[in-house]
Write a protein that holds these residues in place. Structure first.
Motif, PDB file in Angstrom:
ATOM      1  N   SER A 458       0.831  -1.208   0.000  1.00 40.11           N
ATOM      2  CA  SER A 458       0.000   0.000   0.000  1.00 40.11           C
ATOM      3  C   SER A 458       0.864   1.257   0.000  1.00 40.11           C
ATOM      4  O   SER A 458       0.587   2.220  -0.729  1.00 40.11           O
ATOM      5  CB  SER A 458      -0.912   0.003   1.223  1.00 40.11           C
ATOM      6  OG  SER A 458      -1.791  -1.094   1.199  1.00 40.11           O
ATOM      7  N   LEU A 459       1.922   1.260   0.824  1.00 38.04           N
ATOM      8  CA  LEU A 459       2.815   2.429   0.865  1.00 38.04           C
ATOM      9  C   LEU A 459       3.494   2.634  -0.480  1.00 38.04           C
ATOM     10  O   LEU A 459       3.651   3.776  -0.942  1.00 38.04           O
ATOM     11  CB  LEU A 459       3.856   2.249   1.967  1.00 38.04           C
ATOM     12  CG  LEU A 459       3.405   2.517   3.406  1.00 38.04           C
ATOM     13  CD1 LEU A 459       4.496   2.152   4.395  1.00 38.04           C
ATOM     14  CD2 LEU A 459       3.033   3.996   3.575  1.00 38.04           C
ATOM     15  N   GLU A 462       1.056   4.291  -2.766  1.00 39.60           N
ATOM     16  CA  GLU A 462       0.800   5.689  -2.427  1.00 39.60           C
ATOM     17  C   GLU A 462       1.984   6.585  -2.765  1.00 39.60           C
ATOM     18  O   GLU A 462       1.813   7.755  -3.119  1.00 39.60           O
ATOM     19  CB  GLU A 462       0.496   5.799  -0.934  1.00 39.60           C
ATOM     20  CG  GLU A 462      -0.802   5.138  -0.508  1.00 39.60           C
ATOM     21  CD  GLU A 462      -0.981   5.148   1.003  1.00 39.60           C
ATOM     22  OE1 GLU A 462      -0.289   5.968   1.659  1.00 39.60           O
ATOM     23  OE2 GLU A 462      -1.777   4.353   1.527  1.00 39.60           O
ATOM     24  N   LEU A 463       3.199   6.074  -2.613  1.00 34.08           N
ATOM     25  CA  LEU A 463       4.410   6.895  -2.774  1.00 34.08           C
ATOM     26  C   LEU A 463       5.155   6.577  -4.068  1.00 34.08           C
ATOM     27  O   LEU A 463       6.346   6.845  -4.179  1.00 34.08           O
ATOM     28  CB  LEU A 463       5.339   6.663  -1.569  1.00 34.08           C
ATOM     29  CG  LEU A 463       4.734   6.939  -0.193  1.00 34.08           C
ATOM     30  CD1 LEU A 463       5.712   6.538   0.893  1.00 34.08           C
ATOM     31  CD2 LEU A 463       4.360   8.414  -0.057  1.00 34.08           C
TER      32      LEU A 463
END
Length: 573
Positions: A458-459, A462-463
């Motif tokens: 997920s990170l 997002e990034l």
């Protein structure tokens, strides 16, 4: 009588008590088991009394339920067998005590326990005894008629003595359990509430019976009144017997000072006198020497352990409980548990855990300050290549990224019943199975590892625009025995943590995952405990730095492979 004759009598008495202990193997377990039966009966009895706050009908209905449990062949055998066994074991243990220099809670437990038989005899004779002699069912109405209001004080003392003795015993049994500290206040308030409602229910029911008796001009059975009157003499005898049991531990210290049977020398030069039958812990307490004993002298911890500097052959041989505990901590031959060791001559000892010199007395009652051994599952997780990532980012951005990761990681650990032990740079250590069986805790640790890999995915999504390369994590999981405790001192708050080979191995497995360029490394021991698919993952025998024996492990490339290993047990469930 000469001093030599007195000494001989003392030795013979202690030899008899030692023989009794040998004939009753596992006396601590028997005392606990019989005590739990009696505590269960006392709980149902007090709950029954509490129903008197509702109505006489509710009280009688509760009595019928209680009778169904305890009046049958099994319940009756268990109850009266527990009474006889518990009283016998307590008498033997009390006679064997060498002094009354004990923690206050132990004195309260002993005194309340010795008071119970004297207070209980009239009650037993007026109920079970009367039913057998008169061939009638006494029931609550007749009993309340007889004991109200003149027997109110006796009933109050009986309820108080039984309940205090039982609750202190339960507390002593559970106080070293890792989960007990969290629920102890709740259990304490429940115990107080039950005692209060039991007393008020007894009074309310007695008043209702009194009103009914006045209206009906009820006259109780004369024979039942006679039985209650005649029990006063037996009650006095019981009280005298209880007091007699308290006297030997008071007398023995004075006799030992007169006879000076042998000398115990403590490392540092202090010399004290001891007597045959005393344990080293008894001698320390009687002499006012601070001697740690987290479990109260029941061979359930090792905090009272001592090193024998001289006189090792003059000590009683280790019993089964002491041998098992010393083996668990891999103690050398010259280390003994002071609570189980009885000198038979001059000895020199060194205290290995000095409670008053190491710990603040205000925190010494916390078992985690001494350490609690428990099987746990340990997770180490470390971000890979994070040092290289930080070289190209501002420090504020690094802090933001780490906090975003740690916040979500802590959430998934807690959601699976685990506890983050510490954050270390870009890594974390988490513990599972602290308050649940090791099988469930190990499985939850694997599920948390799957969730943690999802957090990384997920990170990365997002990034994606901010990262030169995606974040990766290496996870190591292992389970086994560890010491849980609060470590720290001074003004800093002591931190809860785990220590031992299990923790060190889990940390090394995280390094194995990095070296193998894979996401997760599980020990075979944890795979078995968690009930994972026996064929899942890539098997490997890992050489662990600091360990002589290698560790069989399983490697998992990603979260999907690890999740698949969980499926067989999930489908079966």
């Amino acid at each position: 009588m000469s001093e030599s004759a007195m000494a001989g009598n003392e030795r013979r008495a202690q030899a008899w008590l030692a023989a009794m202990r040998r004939r009753l193997p596992g006396t601590a377990a028997l005392r606990l088991g019989s005590g739990l039966v009696l505590f269960a009966y006392a709980t149902t009895h007090l709950l029954n009394h509490a129903l008197g706050n509702i109505s006489l009908g509710a009280l009688q209905a509760g009595a019928e339920m209680k009778r169904a449990i305890w009046a049958g062949p099994i319940g009756l055998t268990a109850l009266y067998g527990a009474i006889v066994l518990h009283v016998l074991l307590v008498v033997v243990k009390t006679l064997g005590r060498s002094s009354w220099r004990l923690p206050p809670w132990q004195i309260v437990q002993i005194v309340s326990g010795l008071a119970v038989p004297a207070l209980l005899f009239p009650h037993i004779l007026a109920t079970r005894g009367a039913e057998e002699l008169l061939g009638v069912e006494v029931g609550y109405r007749r009993l309340l008629t007889l004991v109200w209001p003149n027997g109110l004080l006796l009933q109050t003392l009986l309820i108080s003595a039984v309940w205090v003795h039982g609750c202190v015993g339960i507390h002593a049994w559970l106080r070293l359990k890792p989960w007990y500290g969290r629920i102890a206040p709740i259990l304490g308030w429940l115990a107080i509430a039950l005692a209060v409602f039991s007393f008020t229910g007894f009074v309310s029911a007695a008043r209702m019976v009194e009103a009914e008796n006045d209206a009906r001009r009820f006259v109780p059975l004369p024979a039942l009144q006679w039985i209650l009157r005649e029990t006063s003499g037996l009650q006095l005898v019981s009280l005298l017997v209880g007091l007699a049991l308290l006297l030997p531990p008071f007398a023995r210290p004075f006799l030992r000072r007169l006879r000076a049977e042998f000398t115990v020398t403590y490392d540092g030069g202090r010399r004290v006198h001891g007597g045959y039958g005393q344990t080293l812990l008894d001698i320390s307490r009687e002499s006012g020497i601070a001697h740690a004993s987290a479990c109260g002298g029941r061979a359930r911890c090792s905090t009272c352990r001592v090193q024998i500097l001289s006189g090792l052959p003059k000590l009683s041989p280790p019993g089964g409980a002491e041998t098992r505990l010393l083996d668990r901590i891999a103690a050398p031959p010259d280390v003994r548990l002071a609570c189980q060791t009885r000198p038979m001559g001059d000895v020199t000892v060194r205290l290995l855990v000095g409670g008053s010199r190491i710990y603040d007395p205000a925190t010494a009652s916390d078992p985690y300050r001494w350490g609690v051994e428990r099987e746990v599952a340990v997770m180490f997780a470390d971000l890979r290549g994070f040092t290289r990532l930080t070289e190209r980012r501002l420090a504020y951005d690094v802090v933001h990224l780490l906090n975003a990761y740690f916040e979500r990681a802590a959430h998934v650990v807690a959601a699976r019943g685990g506890q983050v032990d510490k954050f270390m740079g870009d890594g974390l250590m988490a513990l599972f199975a602290i308050e649940e069986p090791i099988a469930a805790g190990s499985r939850h640790a694997v599920e948390a590892a799957v969730d943690l890999l999802d957090v990384i995915s997920s990170l990365n999504a997002e990034l994606e625009d901010e990262l030169d390369e995606p974040l990766r994590v290496a996870i190591g999981l292992h389970c086994g025995p560890a010491i849980l405790g609060r470590i720290g001192g001074g003004d800093a708050q002591a931190a809860f943590t785990a220590l031992g080979d299990t923790v060190n191995t889990a940390a090394r497995l995280e390094g194995v995952a990095k070296t193998a360029n894979t996401a997760v490394c599980l020990s075979e021991r944890l795979v078995t405990a968690a009930g994972l698919d026996a064929a899942a993952g890539k098997p490997l025998t890992a050489e662990i730095r600091g360990r002589q024996a290698s560790v069989p492990v399983r490697l998992f490339a990603d979260g999907a492979a690890l999740k698949a290993a969980l499926q067989p047990k999930t489908a079966a469930a």
